[in-house]
Enzyme design. Structure first.
Site, mmCIF file in Angstrom:
data_model
loop_
_atom_site.group_PDB
_atom_site.id
_atom_site.type_symbol
_atom_site.label_atom_id
_atom_site.label_comp_id
_atom_site.label_asym_id
_atom_site.label_seq_id
_atom_site.Cartn_x
_atom_site.Cartn_y
_atom_site.Cartn_z
ATOM 1 N N THR A 1 -0.189 -3.741 46.562
ATOM 2 C CA THR A 1 -1.197 -3.965 45.685
ATOM 3 C C THR A 1 -2.589 -3.601 45.996
ATOM 4 O OG1 THR A 1 -2.610 -5.878 44.511
ATOM 5 C CG2 THR A 1 -1.540 -6.405 46.657
ATOM 6 N N ASP A 2 -3.366 -3.313 45.223
ATOM 7 C CA ASP A 2 -4.840 -2.659 45.282
ATOM 8 C C ASP A 2 -5.634 -3.736 45.902
ATOM 9 O OD1 ASP A 2 -5.055 -4.338 43.130
ATOM 10 O OD2 ASP A 2 -6.335 -2.805 41.885
ATOM 11 N N GLU A 3 -5.036 -5.128 45.654
ATOM 12 C CA GLU A 3 -5.819 -6.375 46.146
ATOM 13 C C GLU A 3 -6.215 -6.289 47.600
ATOM 14 O OE1 GLU A 3 -5.330 -9.842 43.959
ATOM 15 O OE2 GLU A 3 -4.265 -8.862 42.161
ATOM 16 N N TYR B 1 -3.224 -14.603 48.696
ATOM 17 C CA TYR B 1 -2.231 -13.853 48.320
ATOM 18 C C TYR B 1 -2.420 -12.336 48.982
ATOM 19 C CZ TYR B 1 -0.164 -9.948 45.203
ATOM 20 O OH TYR B 1 0.435 -8.882 44.720
ATOM 21 N N LYS C 1 -0.199 -9.910 51.345
ATOM 22 C CA LYS C 1 0.355 -8.496 51.306
ATOM 23 C C LYS C 1 -0.350 -7.854 52.008
ATOM 24 C CE LYS C 1 2.476 -7.154 48.145
ATOM 25 N NZ LYS C 1 3.870 -7.221 47.879
HETATM 26 P P1 NAD Z 1 6.974 -11.631 40.226
HETATM 27 O O1 NAD Z 1 6.176 -12.835 40.573
HETATM 28 O O2 NAD Z 1 6.818 -11.307 38.695
HETATM 29 O O3 NAD Z 1 8.502 -11.477 40.737
HETATM 30 C C1 NAD Z 1 8.504 -11.695 41.987
HETATM 31 C C2 NAD Z 1 10.121 -11.819 42.200
HETATM 32 O O4 NAD Z 1 10.541 -11.938 43.612
HETATM 33 C C3 NAD Z 1 10.767 -12.960 41.413
HETATM 34 O O5 NAD Z 1 11.804 -12.701 40.642
HETATM 35 C C4 NAD Z 1 11.190 -14.077 42.635
HETATM 36 O O6 NAD Z 1 12.318 -14.694 42.317
HETATM 37 C C5 NAD Z 1 11.510 -12.953 43.839
HETATM 38 N N1 NAD Z 1 11.333 -13.673 44.960
HETATM 39 C C6 NAD Z 1 10.230 -14.375 45.424
HETATM 40 N N2 NAD Z 1 10.278 -14.879 46.703
HETATM 41 C C7 NAD Z 1 11.677 -14.466 47.082
HETATM 42 C C8 NAD Z 1 12.144 -14.645 48.272
HETATM 43 N N3 NAD Z 1 11.863 -15.215 49.414
HETATM 44 N N4 NAD Z 1 13.283 -13.976 48.434
HETATM 45 C C9 NAD Z 1 14.019 -13.074 47.313
HETATM 46 N N5 NAD Z 1 13.311 -13.064 46.215
HETATM 47 C C10 NAD Z 1 12.147 -13.546 46.183
HETATM 48 O O7 NAD Z 1 6.026 -10.452 40.821
HETATM 49 P P2 NAD Z 1 5.643 -8.945 40.084
HETATM 50 O O8 NAD Z 1 4.341 -9.248 39.448
HETATM 51 O O9 NAD Z 1 6.950 -8.548 39.638
HETATM 52 O O10 NAD Z 1 5.260 -8.265 41.556
HETATM 53 C C11 NAD Z 1 6.218 -7.457 42.228
HETATM 54 C C12 NAD Z 1 5.706 -6.683 43.514
HETATM 55 O O11 NAD Z 1 4.624 -5.886 43.095
HETATM 56 C C13 NAD Z 1 4.914 -7.878 44.326
HETATM 57 O O12 NAD Z 1 5.408 -7.476 45.865
HETATM 58 C C14 NAD Z 1 3.752 -7.681 44.248
HETATM 59 O O13 NAD Z 1 2.956 -8.092 45.345
HETATM 60 C C15 NAD Z 1 3.482 -6.271 43.740
HETATM 61 N N6 NAD Z 1 2.336 -6.009 42.674
HETATM 62 C C16 NAD Z 1 2.186 -6.576 41.687
HETATM 63 C C17 NAD Z 1 1.155 -6.327 40.458
HETATM 64 C C18 NAD Z 1 1.088 -7.207 39.451
HETATM 65 O O14 NAD Z 1 0.043 -6.832 38.690
HETATM 66 N N7 NAD Z 1 1.925 -7.758 38.887
HETATM 67 C C19 NAD Z 1 0.548 -5.209 41.033
HETATM 68 C C20 NAD Z 1 0.751 -4.460 42.119
HETATM 69 C C21 NAD Z 1 1.732 -4.780 43.029
HETATM 70 P P1 TYD Z 2 -4.468 -12.398 37.278
HETATM 71 O O1 TYD Z 2 -3.526 -11.767 36.070
HETATM 72 O O2 TYD Z 2 -4.006 -13.633 37.713
HETATM 73 O O3 TYD Z 2 -4.351 -11.085 38.155
HETATM 74 P P2 TYD Z 2 -5.338 -10.908 39.688
HETATM 75 O O4 TYD Z 2 -5.872 -12.105 39.940
HETATM 76 O O5 TYD Z 2 -3.940 -10.583 40.464
HETATM 77 O O6 TYD Z 2 -5.881 -9.694 39.251
HETATM 78 O O7 TYD Z 2 -6.016 -12.341 36.660
HETATM 79 C C1 TYD Z 2 -6.643 -10.987 36.147
HETATM 80 C C2 TYD Z 2 -7.824 -11.453 36.007
HETATM 81 O O8 TYD Z 2 -8.102 -12.273 35.016
HETATM 82 C C3 TYD Z 2 -8.514 -11.926 37.088
HETATM 83 O O9 TYD Z 2 -9.961 -11.494 37.147
HETATM 84 C C4 TYD Z 2 -8.699 -13.472 36.802
HETATM 85 C C5 TYD Z 2 -8.856 -13.656 35.240
HETATM 86 N N1 TYD Z 2 -8.124 -14.833 34.767
HETATM 87 C C6 TYD Z 2 -8.707 -15.387 33.827
HETATM 88 O O10 TYD Z 2 -10.089 -15.044 33.512
HETATM 89 N N2 TYD Z 2 -8.208 -16.381 33.091
HETATM 90 C C7 TYD Z 2 -6.905 -16.893 33.415
HETATM 91 O O11 TYD Z 2 -6.385 -17.807 33.071
HETATM 92 C C8 TYD Z 2 -6.180 -16.046 34.440
HETATM 93 C C9 TYD Z 2 -4.859 -16.309 34.906
HETATM 94 C C10 TYD Z 2 -6.584 -14.984 35.107
#
Ligand code: NAD
Ligand code: TYD
Length: 342
Positions: A124-126, A149, A153
């Site tokens: 992630t970019d975070e 988090y 990562k």
């Molecule tokens: P999510 O939380 O929707 O899904 C995570 C999945 O991993 C779930 O299906 C969960 O059951 C599984 N999981 C968790 N712990 C586990 C374990 N110990 N063993 C096996 N499976 C397990 O997450 P997401 O939003 O789909 O993100 C997927 C990946 O992409 C993550 O690595 C996250 O850091 C990365 N990512 C997410 C975003 C975003 O905006 N959501 C952006 C950039 C990168």
């Molecule tokens: P989020 O979807 O939790 O992603 P991330 O924290 O990984 O960027 O949040 C996106 C942005 O929205 C973040 O700046 C926090 C804000 N946010 C709210 O303002 N209200 C909310 O209820 C949530 C979940 C997030």
């Protein structure tokens, strides 16, 4: 190509599996997922019975389970499994360290022993932390994570790097911006706001609502991951973004407009501790090297997402009530047993 996808029952993993199976003929996917609160097998109900797809319920921290599956032989691992929600990591970081750091190490170690030829680590970019106005993080920028988090990562990214350097392990890291789209659990900003509007609830905006995120439509991320999996250079990092950070309040107002709901639903609430002000990426490397670019602009992506959540009321209801967690035992296992008897 046979790919082991970890975390494939989550938001991005399930979108990736659907995309990858439809984009390529003759591929095979095994989905390895523990089914935490974030894993929802309903996300894949439409492809569940395809012969080139299989689900295994297991934990990436369980070295025997990981090795047992990898023993089948795979051309690649796409590692998505993680605890992914910042607010939950603030409430308690233990699971983030366990799954994101220890779990990634277990995956690396098992894949190294089984000589998996390609390992895609989805990050992630975070990990770069908050950007000043006009600043952008490149792949060479320092890691400065601010939430537990992001720190977990970043730690996993460094563990991957160490395996590349020390063991010549064939890994690639991607770092993407905030995703949105179908099947996102309604705890993240966009699906939470949509489901709250549909339920007639208030929309909690943290702080002044001016924190910026660079939103990318999930299918664009999946296309980028596909490109990296096929053509990315081993040992490299690729940033993935859409190139236009938007303040949260702008996203919330756009959603209200699309849902024909009043601005009065917005409620400014106490800010998130350590809340990163702005994420922004320089992703010119993947654009130039692999010829990838996002195809879905924000307006079209938000419209599609709102339409999807509107059309999938049952999915939203089950996700919010927790009912989806019964799906595996009640329906999936039974259906598999019936299919096996036929
Ligand atoms: P999510 O939380 O929707 O899904 C995570 C999945 O991993 C779930 O299906 C969960 O059951 C599984 N999981 C968790 N712990 C586990 C374990 N110990 N063993 C096996 N499976 C397990 O997450 P997401 O939003 O789909 O993100 C997927 C990946 O992409 C993550 O690595 C996250 O850091 C990365 N990512 C997410 C975003 C975003 O905006 N959501 C952006 C950039 C990168
Ligand atoms: P989020 O979807 O939790 O992603 P991330 O924290 O990984 O960027 O949040 C996106 C942005 O929205 C973040 O700046 C926090 C804000 N946010 C709210 O303002 N209200 C909310 O209820 C949530 C979940 C997030």
């Amino acid at each position: 190509m046979k790919v082991l996808v970890t975390g494939g029952a989550g938001f991005i993993g399930s979108n990736f599996i659907r995309y990858f199976l439809s984009a390529h003929a003759g591929v095979e996917i095994v989905n390895f997922d523990k089914l935490t609160y974030a894993g929802n097998l309903r996300n894949l109900a439409d492809i569940d019975s395809q012969p080139n797809y299989r689900f295994v319920r297991a934990d990436i921290c369980d070295a025997d389970a990981v090795d047992g599956v990898l023993a089948e032989g795979f051309d690649a691992v796409a590692h998505f499994a993680a605890e992914s929600h910042v607010d939950r990591s603030i409430a308690g970081a233990r699971e983030f360290i366990r799954t994101n750091v220890e779990g990634t190490w277990v995956m690396l170690e098992a894949a190294r022993k089984r000589k998996v030829p390609r390992f895609l680590h989805v990050s992630t970019d975070e990990v770069y932390g908050s950007m000043a106005p006009k600043e952008m993080a490149s792949e060479k920028s320092e890691l400065a994570p601010n939430s537990p988090y992001a720190a977990s990562k970043a730690a996993s990214d460094l563990m991957v790097r160490s395996y590349v350097q020390t063991h010549k392990f064939p890994a690639i890291i991607t770092r993407c911006t905030n995703n949105y789209g179908p099947y996102q659990f309604p705890e993240k900003l966009i699906p939470l706001m949509i489901s709250n509007v549909l339920a007639g609830k208030k929309l909690p905006v943290y702080g002044d609502g001016l924190n910026e995120r660079d939103w990318i439509f999930v299918e664009d991320h999946c296309r980028a991951l596909d490109a990296v999996l096929q053509k990315g250079r081993i040992g490299e990092i690729y940033n993935i973004g859409s190139g236009r950070p938007v303040p949260n309040i702008g996203i919330v107002r756009s959603l209200l407009k699309l849902l024909s709901a009043p601005d009065g639903l917005i409620e400014f609430v106490q800010d998130r501790p350590g809340h990163d002000r702005r994420y922004a990426l320089d992703d010119s490397k993947i654009r130039h090297e692999l010829g990838w670019q996002p195809q879905v602009d924000l307006d079209a992506g938000l419209q599609h997402t709102v339409d999807w959540y509107r059309a999938n009321g049952d999915w939203v209801r089950e996700a919010t009530s927790g009912e989806y967690q019964e799906y595996y035992e009640k329906f999936y296992v039974k259906r598999r047993a019936t299919l096996a008897q036929l």
